[in-house]
Design a protein around this motif. Structure first.
Motif, PDB file in Angstrom:
ATOM      1  N   ALA A   1       0.888  -1.311   0.065  1.00  0.00           N
ATOM      2  CA  ALA A   1       0.089  -0.064   0.074  1.00  0.00           C
ATOM      3  C   ALA A   1       0.733   1.139  -0.117  1.00  0.00           C
ATOM      4  CB  ALA A   1      -1.092   0.015   1.368  1.00  0.00           C
ATOM      5  N   ALA A   2       0.414   2.341  -0.501  1.00  0.00           N
ATOM      6  CA  ALA A   2       1.092   3.631  -0.682  1.00  0.00           C
ATOM      7  C   ALA A   2       0.038   4.420  -0.136  1.00  0.00           C
ATOM      8  CB  ALA A   2       1.654   3.945  -1.901  1.00  0.00           C
ATOM      9  N   PHE A   3       0.733   5.690   0.698  1.00  0.00           N
ATOM     10  CA  PHE A   3      -0.186   6.926   1.115  1.00  0.00           C
ATOM     11  C   PHE A   3       0.265   8.017   0.766  1.00  0.00           C
ATOM     12  CE2 PHE A   3       0.265   2.914   3.765  1.00  0.00           C
ATOM     13  CZ  PHE A   3      -0.854   2.474   4.061  1.00  0.00           C
ATOM     14  N   LEU A   4      -0.630   9.085   0.668  1.00  0.00           N
ATOM     15  CA  LEU A   4      -0.316  10.271   0.369  1.00  0.00           C
ATOM     16  C   LEU A   4      -1.340  11.353   0.714  1.00  0.00           C
ATOM     17  CD1 LEU A   4      -1.709  10.877  -2.775  1.00  0.00           C
ATOM     18  CD2 LEU A   4      -0.434   9.045  -2.921  1.00  0.00           C
ATOM     19  N   THR A   5      -1.071  12.597   0.599  1.00  0.00           N
ATOM     20  CA  THR A   5      -2.251  13.549   0.441  1.00  0.00           C
ATOM     21  C   THR A   5      -2.281  14.515  -0.594  1.00  0.00           C
ATOM     22  OG1 THR A   5      -2.055  13.585   3.028  1.00  0.00           O
ATOM     23  CG2 THR A   5      -3.127  15.495   2.112  1.00  0.00           C
TER      24      THR A   5
END
Length: 183
Positions: free
Chosen positions: A60-64
């Motif tokens: 999984a990858a996360f960001l805003t």
């Protein structure tokens, strides 16, 4: 029974991961963030992925995404060479059980932001080509309905990472900005 890859293959994977991480770091130091004109732009911050454990096939990858523009935009797809099927996902409550589900798009409201974080919306990396190793990075292309494509280099933290590696939750590591297109 699991047979581990030959030692030369393990060494090559480690070398390539370290070389890619070094290239990303040097490249970002030399070029810095890309900036668009005016206030109609998207900014991608707090980008990170979690290292995978063992022989995990998914990650999984996360960001805003911050939208400094005057119209809503929508994250409609993700692309990467690190996984066979990168997808946009969310978590839903289903009879008291948390389940992940694919979504067609994630809204980034005008003057607001969309946070893709653990336990919520996120980028699911299905069918990893190789394990995600802490300290390395992976390329990710975010495809928006109006702003088009934005490429980000995703640093990989520990298996339990809750923020980008080296971040003290400062909120502004790894900026990527692009002007939003007018329709």
């Amino acid at each position: 029974m699991y047979n581990s890859p030959p030692l030369w293959e393990q060494a090559m994977r480690l070398f390539l991961s370290l070389f890619f991480a070094f290239s990303v770091t040097v490249g970002s130091l030399l070029t810095g963030p890309s900036v668009g004109a005016g206030d109609n732009m998207l900014m991608v911050v707090e980008v990170f992925a979690r290292a995978t454990a063992g022989q995990a096939k998914n990650g999984a990858a996360f960001l805003t995404v911050m939208n400094h523009g005057s119209e809503d935009d929508f994250l409609v797809a993700v692309e990467t060479t690190a996984a066979k099927r990168p997808e946009l996902h969310t978590h839903i409550h289903d009879n008291g059980i948390m389940r992940m589900r694919q979504v067609a798009e994630i809204k980034v409201p005008a003057g607001g932001s969309a946070a893709l974080k653990p336990g919520g919306d996120h980028v699911m990396l299905m069918g990893l080509v190789a394990p995600l190793m802490a300290g390395a990075a992976l390329p990710l292309v975010l495809v928006f309905k109006h702003a088009g494509r934005i490429t980000v280099d995703v640093p990989i933290g520990s298996v339990a990472a809750a923020a980008p590696p080296g971040s003290a939750h400062s909120g502004h590591s790894g900026h990527h900005m692009k002007p939003a297109k007018k329709n």
